[in-house]
Motif scaffolding. Structure first.
Motif, PDB file in Angstrom:
ATOM      1  N   ALA A  85     -15.595 -28.257   3.348  1.00 43.87           N
ATOM      2  CA  ALA A  85     -15.740 -27.158   2.709  1.00 43.87           C
ATOM      3  C   ALA A  85     -15.533 -27.630   1.289  1.00 43.87           C
ATOM      4  O   ALA A  85     -16.014 -28.569   1.238  1.00 43.87           O
ATOM      5  CB  ALA A  85     -14.485 -27.009   3.030  1.00 43.87           C
ATOM      6  N   ALA A 130     -15.312 -26.115  -2.935  1.00 40.91           N
ATOM      7  CA  ALA A 130     -13.829 -25.856  -3.822  1.00 40.91           C
ATOM      8  C   ALA A 130     -14.014 -25.797  -4.628  1.00 40.91           C
ATOM      9  O   ALA A 130     -14.252 -26.973  -5.456  1.00 40.91           O
ATOM     10  CB  ALA A 130     -12.720 -26.022  -3.575  1.00 40.91           C
ATOM     11  N   GLN A 141      -8.383 -29.315   6.322  1.00 45.55           N
ATOM     12  CA  GLN A 141      -7.302 -28.518   5.942  1.00 45.55           C
ATOM     13  C   GLN A 141      -6.783 -29.156   5.290  1.00 45.55           C
ATOM     14  O   GLN A 141      -6.166 -28.591   3.868  1.00 45.55           O
ATOM     15  CB  GLN A 141      -7.184 -27.241   7.243  1.00 45.55           C
ATOM     16  N   GLY A 148      -7.794 -30.333   2.384  1.00 44.76           N
ATOM     17  CA  GLY A 148      -7.527 -29.643   1.483  1.00 44.76           C
ATOM     18  C   GLY A 148      -6.544 -29.283   0.263  1.00 44.76           C
ATOM     19  O   GLY A 148      -6.687 -28.591  -0.822  1.00 44.76           O
ATOM     20  N   LYS A 167      -6.185 -29.875  -3.463  1.00 42.93           N
ATOM     21  CA  LYS A 167      -5.777 -28.441  -4.709  1.00 42.93           C
ATOM     22  C   LYS A 167      -4.619 -28.830  -5.643  1.00 42.93           C
ATOM     23  O   LYS A 167      -3.950 -28.700  -6.747  1.00 42.93           O
ATOM     24  CB  LYS A 167      -5.388 -27.557  -3.800  1.00 42.93           C
ATOM     25  N   TYR A 220      -8.762 -23.018  -9.638  1.00 49.20           N
ATOM     26  CA  TYR A 220      -9.396 -23.696  -8.213  1.00 49.20           C
ATOM     27  C   TYR A 220      -9.843 -22.720  -7.571  1.00 49.20           C
ATOM     28  O   TYR A 220      -9.214 -21.862  -6.507  1.00 49.20           O
ATOM     29  CB  TYR A 220      -8.678 -24.499  -7.899  1.00 49.20           C
ATOM     30  N   ASP A 221     -10.652 -22.471  -7.431  1.00 49.00           N
ATOM     31  CA  ASP A 221     -11.617 -21.447  -5.965  1.00 49.00           C
ATOM     32  C   ASP A 221     -12.427 -22.014  -4.274  1.00 49.00           C
ATOM     33  O   ASP A 221     -13.038 -23.324  -4.197  1.00 49.00           O
ATOM     34  CB  ASP A 221     -13.195 -20.808  -6.687  1.00 49.00           C
ATOM     35  N   GLU A 222     -11.286 -21.512  -3.981  1.00 44.58           N
ATOM     36  CA  GLU A 222     -11.667 -22.387  -2.285  1.00 44.58           C
ATOM     37  C   GLU A 222     -12.613 -21.367  -2.037  1.00 44.58           C
ATOM     38  O   GLU A 222     -12.791 -20.243  -1.025  1.00 44.58           O
ATOM     39  CB  GLU A 222     -10.527 -22.241  -1.247  1.00 44.58           C
TER      40      GLU A 222
END
Length: 314
Positions: free
Chosen positions: A109, A111, A189, A192, A196, A218-220
């Protein structure tokens, strides 16, 4: 234009999607679309032997989560009946004639984040009158490196990278602001969520200590790309039929890079495979200024799509 190739199986056939991005970012998508169109030409010639139809889907904006998720929101899987989806990307460093794939988590992932630290600028010779955002930013950069090493399970790979620092334009002036930007990668996850939260806590704590304020965006952006077991087996079989079992690595290690095809795999079962781009000339890593797509792999890529179509639709 840049493209990426994604074949998609539907109820009575196989569809192929391609990504079209307006800005070259050294990834080889022009080669991907050439392979896709080459396969389309051959598949059209043998269509009477196949039980189904083939569609070409042109996807814009592969980078920045503007392509796959927007097409999905726009009704891609509602307008076109599909039961599974397949994707492919070239990989420098992997020899020509070889493929790599794995079941489960294959790409991380992603971010991206932007941090603006707001202090009080002034004369560089009179720092006592200032709240120096550059000193604060230095502390933030160092502290962020402890988030993964001290807050995340060592058996759950994660990465935090600060990749941009913008501040000031004079030798004798302490600026008012510093902007930091970077990206977070993770496969778990829960990791993550922790990262964050900790980024905000770290920045907030350090800025409070020094008497500064901050903003944090903060952009996932991308989810984890996870291949489905059945479709991975289908992809491995197609690649093995093309180049031989010994040239298909079905257990390649995951990479911390990210891929917007992950959005497709959240909607439909499927598999994403890597095709070797070779070493030496044409072998520089993707996104490198010297990267060059290796034209020698064009027939192999087209051949993979043709083999996949034949295996599924024959």
């Amino acid at each position: 234009a840049d493209f990426d190739a994604l074949p998609i199986q539907e109820d009575t056939g196989l569809s192929f999607a391609s990504k079209n991005e307006g800005v070259m970012h050294a990834c080889g998508h022009d080669g991907h679309i050439a392979m896709l169109l080459g396969a389309a030409k051959v598949i059209n010639q043998i269509k009477d032997q196949l039980n189904g139809n083939v569609k070409l889907i042109f996807q814009p904006a592969e980078e920045g989560a503007g392509g796959a998720p927007e097409m999905i929101k726009d009704g891609l899987f509602n307008k076109f009946s599909m039961t599974s989806v397949y994707g492919m990307h070239n990989m420098p460093g992997v020899p020509v004639g070889q493929f790599g794939i794995r079941v489960g988590q294959m790409f991380a992932a992603f971010a991206p984040f932007d941090i603006e630290i707001i202090g009080i600028g002034g004369h560089g010779a009179m720092p006592q009158n200032c709240v120096d955002p550059i000193v604060i930013a230095s502390s933030v950069i160092q502290a962020l490196q402890t988030v993964v090493s001290r807050n995340i399970d060592p058996f759950k790979p994660s990465v935090i990278s600060v990749t941009k620092v913008h501040a000031g334009d004079a030798y004798n002036v302490i600026p008012d602001k510093v902007k930091l930007s970077g990206g977070v990668r993770y496969f778990d996850q829960e990791s993550g969520v922790i990262i964050k939260r900790r980024i905000k806590e770290v920045v907030q704590g350090i800025c409070k200590t020094f008497g500064a304020s901050f903003t944090l965006n903060y952009d996932e952006l991308y989810p984890v790309l996870s291949n489905h077991e059945k479709e991975t087996d289908i992809a491995v079989t197609a690649a093995s039929d093309l180049v031989g079992v010994e040239k298909v690595n079905a257990e390649i290690p995951p990479t911390a890079g990210s891929e917007d095809f992950a959005f497709m795999l959240q909607e439909k079962p499927g598999a994403y495979i890597l095709i070797g781009n070779g070493d030496g000339e044409g072998g520089c890593m993707i996104h490198h200024s010297s990267y060059d797509f290796n034209d020698r792999i064009l027939p192999l890529g087209a051949g993979y799509w043709i083999q996949l179509a034949e295996n599924i639709l024959a």
